[in-house]
Write a protein that holds these residues in place. Structure first.
Motif, mmCIF file in Angstrom:
data_model
loop_
_atom_site.group_PDB
_atom_site.id
_atom_site.type_symbol
_atom_site.label_atom_id
_atom_site.label_comp_id
_atom_site.label_asym_id
_atom_site.label_seq_id
_atom_site.Cartn_x
_atom_site.Cartn_y
_atom_site.Cartn_z
ATOM 1 N N VAL A 197 -1.145 -11.730 -2.677
ATOM 2 C CA VAL A 197 0.269 -11.419 -2.873
ATOM 3 C C VAL A 197 1.031 -11.770 -1.602
ATOM 4 C CG1 VAL A 197 -0.014 -9.014 -2.110
ATOM 5 C CG2 VAL A 197 1.905 -9.619 -3.586
ATOM 6 N N ILE A 198 2.212 -12.355 -1.782
ATOM 7 C CA ILE A 198 3.118 -12.606 -0.659
ATOM 8 C C ILE A 198 4.020 -11.391 -0.541
ATOM 9 C CG2 ILE A 198 4.874 -14.124 0.342
ATOM 10 C CD1 ILE A 198 3.821 -16.333 -1.482
ATOM 11 N N GLY A 256 7.835 -20.940 -1.959
ATOM 12 C CA GLY A 256 7.669 -22.171 -1.194
ATOM 13 C C GLY A 256 8.725 -22.384 -0.136
ATOM 14 N N THR A 257 9.854 -21.694 -0.261
ATOM 15 C CA THR A 257 10.940 -21.863 0.707
ATOM 16 C C THR A 257 10.787 -20.946 1.917
ATOM 17 O OG1 THR A 257 12.304 -20.202 -0.417
ATOM 18 C CG2 THR A 257 12.521 -22.491 -1.149
ATOM 19 N N ILE A 258 9.833 -20.024 1.865
ATOM 20 C CA ILE A 258 9.649 -19.054 2.960
ATOM 21 C C ILE A 258 8.813 -19.700 4.065
ATOM 22 C CG2 ILE A 258 8.760 -16.782 3.570
ATOM 23 C CD1 ILE A 258 9.141 -15.989 0.654
ATOM 24 N N LYS A 259 9.323 -19.657 5.289
ATOM 25 C CA LYS A 259 8.653 -20.338 6.402
ATOM 26 C C LYS A 259 7.681 -19.448 7.165
ATOM 27 C CE LYS A 259 12.415 -23.644 7.115
ATOM 28 N NZ LYS A 259 13.385 -24.214 8.073
ATOM 29 N N GLY A 260 7.671 -18.177 6.889
ATOM 30 C CA GLY A 260 6.759 -17.272 7.560
ATOM 31 C C GLY A 260 6.663 -15.981 6.788
ATOM 32 N N GLY A 261 5.604 -15.254 6.966
ATOM 33 C CA GLY A 261 5.444 -14.007 6.240
ATOM 34 C C GLY A 261 3.991 -13.577 6.235
ATOM 35 N N ARG A 262 3.679 -12.676 5.322
ATOM 36 C CA ARG A 262 2.326 -12.124 5.286
ATOM 37 C C ARG A 262 1.787 -12.206 3.873
ATOM 38 N NH1 ARG A 262 0.252 -6.459 5.469
ATOM 39 N NH2 ARG A 262 2.424 -5.783 5.320
ATOM 40 N N ILE A 263 0.577 -12.687 3.754
ATOM 41 C CA ILE A 263 -0.134 -12.741 2.480
ATOM 42 C C ILE A 263 -1.347 -11.834 2.595
ATOM 43 C CG2 ILE A 263 -1.417 -14.197 0.885
ATOM 44 C CD1 ILE A 263 0.304 -16.540 1.739
ATOM 45 N N THR A 264 -1.495 -10.948 1.635
ATOM 46 C CA THR A 264 -2.647 -10.059 1.633
ATOM 47 C C THR A 264 -3.199 -9.971 0.222
ATOM 48 O OG1 THR A 264 -3.454 -7.891 2.363
ATOM 49 C CG2 THR A 264 -1.339 -7.923 1.207
ATOM 50 N N ALA A 265 -4.277 -9.219 0.051
ATOM 51 C CA ALA A 265 -4.911 -9.122 -1.261
ATOM 52 C C ALA A 265 -4.051 -8.328 -2.230
ATOM 53 C CB ALA A 265 -6.284 -8.462 -1.128
ATOM 54 N N ALA A 266 -4.128 -8.675 -3.505
ATOM 55 C CA ALA A 266 -3.425 -7.925 -4.536
ATOM 56 C C ALA A 266 -3.841 -6.458 -4.460
ATOM 57 C CB ALA A 266 -3.763 -8.494 -5.907
ATOM 58 N N GLY A 267 -2.844 -5.587 -4.541
ATOM 59 C CA GLY A 267 -3.107 -4.160 -4.383
ATOM 60 C C GLY A 267 -2.625 -3.629 -3.064
ATOM 61 N N HIS A 268 -2.551 -4.507 -2.055
ATOM 62 C CA HIS A 268 -2.117 -4.091 -0.713
ATOM 63 C C HIS A 268 -2.877 -2.829 -0.304
ATOM 64 C CE1 HIS A 268 0.244 -4.150 2.804
ATOM 65 N NE2 HIS A 268 1.202 -3.320 2.442
ATOM 66 N N TYR A 269 -2.201 -1.777 0.104
ATOM 67 C CA TYR A 269 -2.905 -0.565 0.511
ATOM 68 C C TYR A 269 -3.501 0.191 -0.674
ATOM 69 C CZ TYR A 269 -0.987 -1.082 5.220
ATOM 70 O OH TYR A 269 -0.680 -1.553 6.472
ATOM 71 N N ASP A 270 -2.981 -0.056 -1.883
ATOM 72 C CA ASP A 270 -3.552 0.586 -3.069
ATOM 73 C C ASP A 270 -4.903 -0.017 -3.429
ATOM 74 O OD1 ASP A 270 -1.330 2.341 -3.593
ATOM 75 O OD2 ASP A 270 -0.224 0.584 -4.298
ATOM 76 N N GLY A 271 -5.086 -1.303 -3.117
ATOM 77 C CA GLY A 271 -6.368 -1.962 -3.344
ATOM 78 C C GLY A 271 -7.241 -1.778 -2.120
ATOM 79 N N LEU A 272 -7.979 -0.710 -2.101
ATOM 80 C CA LEU A 272 -8.684 -0.289 -0.882
ATOM 81 C C LEU A 272 -9.622 -1.364 -0.346
ATOM 82 C CD1 LEU A 272 -9.366 1.966 1.128
ATOM 83 C CD2 LEU A 272 -11.082 2.763 -0.494
ATOM 84 N N TYR A 273 -10.468 -1.931 -1.218
ATOM 85 C CA TYR A 273 -11.416 -2.962 -0.786
ATOM 86 C C TYR A 273 -10.969 -4.304 -1.349
ATOM 87 C CZ TYR A 273 -14.047 0.967 0.848
ATOM 88 O OH TYR A 273 -14.412 2.102 1.512
ATOM 89 N N GLN A 274 -10.910 -5.303 -0.481
ATOM 90 C CA GLN A 274 -10.275 -6.569 -0.817
ATOM 91 C C GLN A 274 -11.277 -7.704 -0.646
ATOM 92 O OE1 GLN A 274 -6.738 -6.598 1.665
ATOM 93 N NE2 GLN A 274 -5.840 -4.863 0.578
ATOM 94 N N THR A 275 -11.519 -8.400 -1.747
ATOM 95 C CA THR A 275 -12.485 -9.496 -1.725
ATOM 96 C C THR A 275 -12.151 -10.457 -2.853
ATOM 97 O OG1 THR A 275 -14.855 -10.027 -1.682
ATOM 98 C CG2 THR A 275 -14.165 -8.259 -3.171
ATOM 99 N N TRP A 276 -13.021 -11.400 -3.107
ATOM 100 C CA TRP A 276 -12.823 -12.411 -4.139
ATOM 101 C C TRP A 276 -13.935 -12.303 -5.177
ATOM 102 C CZ3 TRP A 276 -13.838 -12.913 0.957
ATOM 103 C CH2 TRP A 276 -15.101 -13.394 1.331
#
Length: 583
Positions: A109-110, A120-140
């Motif tokens: 998630v962006i 695509g127009t955003i030049k900087g930011g943070r991408i993390t796993a879906a769920g953010h803090y709600d998704g305690l364990y983050q993997t694929w």
């Protein structure tokens, strides 16, 4: 894209409708003539997850085939989170197909970009796993044979599409393939990996060793709580009951979060409640509340599947009961006992280095935090942070507590006026008011202006507002309020027009806690001790009326005839109402 299941249980992709194709961003990377990796963003991800039956089935089969997957990679969990937060954050999905078969999924998630926006127009930011803090364990998700290869390809695609973004995976669970980090010099350069200890309760071992019964103060606190009335640990399975209980738990949770972190999770993000209700409908939550005489004094919302239960929803307790009864600790122990009887093997208390978690845990393992960035300055900063964290842990310090202290004082520096700081300094170094004791045999209010009081009402306390004349910030006030309540103090509050007009802090002299000399004094168990007074600038003209209402409550409701105070205003009103024992 649509998926179909053939007779050999293979996952076959079928052509997607044109409406979906228009929204999907495809990077076009080809691994071979029969392999492809695609990156999908925005509302197209939600459409794929929620309406494409073939893809849903493929995801579920891949989830079952992935040995390191947790409930936080479950399709229903991620779809619910994406939908709840679609107006705040933009979904990103990378999927790998080999010969038409789904082999890998990375759900990301962006942050702070709506799903219908143009990431695509955003030049900087943070991408993390879906769920953010709600998704305690983050993997694929991937088959074991593709675990390393897939994540390397997936992250490469994300970095191509969003080169200026930082990528984070917080708390990668044990068993996740990590060999790709060592094999590729690119990832060694871009990645910062930090390990964290994870506290666990092995419920089988704990039950066999009778760990629960030996926990410090458990029986003592429980027996004391039972003196108040009927004690019950209720497991909630009805949706309507859950929604009612969630409202009560949200109040307790936000109150403590406001005091500790200056955050108001449910108040600031209604989506949080919506998300939890959807997880409850999906039967992914295990919800219990600790009650005394049908009043909820603590609650735990856990996320579970198979034989694991994760402390990933929320835990809360009423600060009013904290000092004498420790309702939060009692519920954890009672819940662990219940989970053991329900057949769960592990109760995951989650990383964080909290003292109560370390006290409850009987096992530990290790999870990893991964940060990826192409920016040298950012990587240097994160490596310094990693080193500081490791030093703090070695010194027995909780890193989050140190960070919070720094944030707190930075906050004060930004929000405190020079006049308020000078006023506080003079208050600390100035002449201290002496404790004065008063005896009131009876007390009667003169008819006229009356004020409605509430006792120990945390909703009232949350109505505090900062004014230019106030020397207190909201964070300071709520932090102090939680500190006082959890140490056994009580309060009377006065609220008008959603504004806390006044609050007085007090305590009782408890004969059970008094020493031998104090027990012989007649005022023991009959003393009402004023400990602090706050009032809003607009309440100045009516503060004496508020104080008289409090005295009336102390004498006629609390049945206390001895009142002590160091507060000048309180003592002045008391001096006119009773006998000053120190004169």
């Amino acid at each position: 894209m649509k998926m179909a299941l053939n007779t050999t249980k293979e996952l076959i992709e079928s052509p997607a409708p044109a409406t979906i194709n228009k929204k999907i961003v495809v990077t076009g990377a080809r691994l071979s003539d029969s392999d492809s990796i695609e990156l999908v963003t925005g509302d197209a991800v939600i459409t794929l997850l929620c309406t494409n039956g073939g893809f849903q089935q493929s995801w579920d089969l891949l989830f079952d085939a992935c040995p390191w997957a947790t409930v936080f990679q479950k399709r229903s969990f991620i779809a619910a989170w994406y939908q709840a937060h679609r107006n705040e954050h933009c979904p990103v999905l990378v999927k790998l197909t080999e010969q038409g078969q789904l082999k890998g999924i990375l759900a990301m998630v962006i942050m702070d970009t709506p799903a219908n926006g143009n990431p695509g127009t955003i030049k900087g930011g943070r991408i993390t796993a879906a769920g953010h803090y709600d998704g305690l364990y983050q993997t694929w998700l991937a088959t074991p044979a593709n675990g390393d290869a897939f994540i390397s390809k997936a992250l490469t695609e994300i970095m191509k599409q969003f080169p200026a973004h930082t990528i984070t995976l917080r708390f990668i669970p044990p068993g996740t393939p990590m060999n790709w980090l060592e094999k590729d010099p690119k990832w060694q350069q871009y990645c910062i990996v930090q390990s964290h200890a994870r506290p666990l309760i092995n419920l089988k071992t704990a039950q066999e060793e009778k760990t629960f019964q030996r926990k410090k103060h458990f029986k003592h606190k429980m027996n004391r709580l039972k003196r108040l009335g009927e004690v019950e640990l209720e497991t909630i399975t009805d949706l309507q009951r859950f929604e009612t209980a969630l409202n009560e738990m949200a109040i307790m949770y936000d109150f403590r979060q406001s005091a500790l972190f200056n955050k108001n999770p449910f108040g600031e993000s209604p989506e949080k409640k919506e998300f939890l209700i959807e997880l409850f409908r999906l039967q992914l939550l295990h919800v219990t509340v600790l009650k005394v005489n049908e009043t909820i004094i603590a609650g735990i919302i856990a996320v579970g599947e198979k034989d694991w239960m994760y402390l990933a929803g929320l835990s809360c307790h009423s600060p009013v009961y904290a000092r004498l009864y420790s309702p939060g600790l009692l519920q954890f122990i009672m819940l662990a006992q219940q989970l053991a009887t329900e057949g769960f093997t592990y109760f995951d208390l989650t990383p964080g280095y909290d003292a109560y978690k370390e006290d409850l845990a009987n096992e530990h393992d290790e999870v990893l935090e991964l940060v990826i960035s192409s920016k040298k300055a950012f990587r240097l900063k994160r490596r310094m942070r990693k080193w500081v964290h490791s030093r703090l842990i070695a010194w027995g310090k909780r890193p989050m507590s140190v960070e919070l202290s720094m944030k707190f004082y930075t906050y004060l520096a930004k929000h405190r006026t020079p006049a308020s700081l000078i006023k506080q300094v003079f208050k600390r170094i100035g002449k201290k008011e002496k404790l004065q004791r008063f005896w009131l045999q009876n007390y009667a209010l003169i008819s006229g202006d009356r004020i409605s009081l509430k006792k120990d009402d945390i909703l009232d306390l949350r109505q505090f507002t900062t004014t230019k004349r106030s020397a207190l910030t909201r964070w300071e006030f709520l932090s102090d309020a939680v500190y006082r309540l959890e140490r056994g103090q009580h309060c009377y509050t006065w609220v008008e027009n959603n504004c806390l007009m006044a609050c007085v802090w007090f305590n009782y002299q408890d004969a059970q806690l008094a020493n031998k000399e104090e027990k012989e004094k007649p005022e023991v168990d009959n003393t009402f001790e004023f400990l602090g007074l706050y009032y809003h600038a607009t309440a100045h003209d009516r503060i004496n009326i508020f104080i008289k209402e409090v005295i009336n409550a102390a004498v006629n409701k609390e049945k206390k005839n001895y009142i002590s105070s160091k507060e000048k205003l309180l003592s002045k009103v008391l001096d006119l109402s009773g006998i000053n024992l120190d004169h």
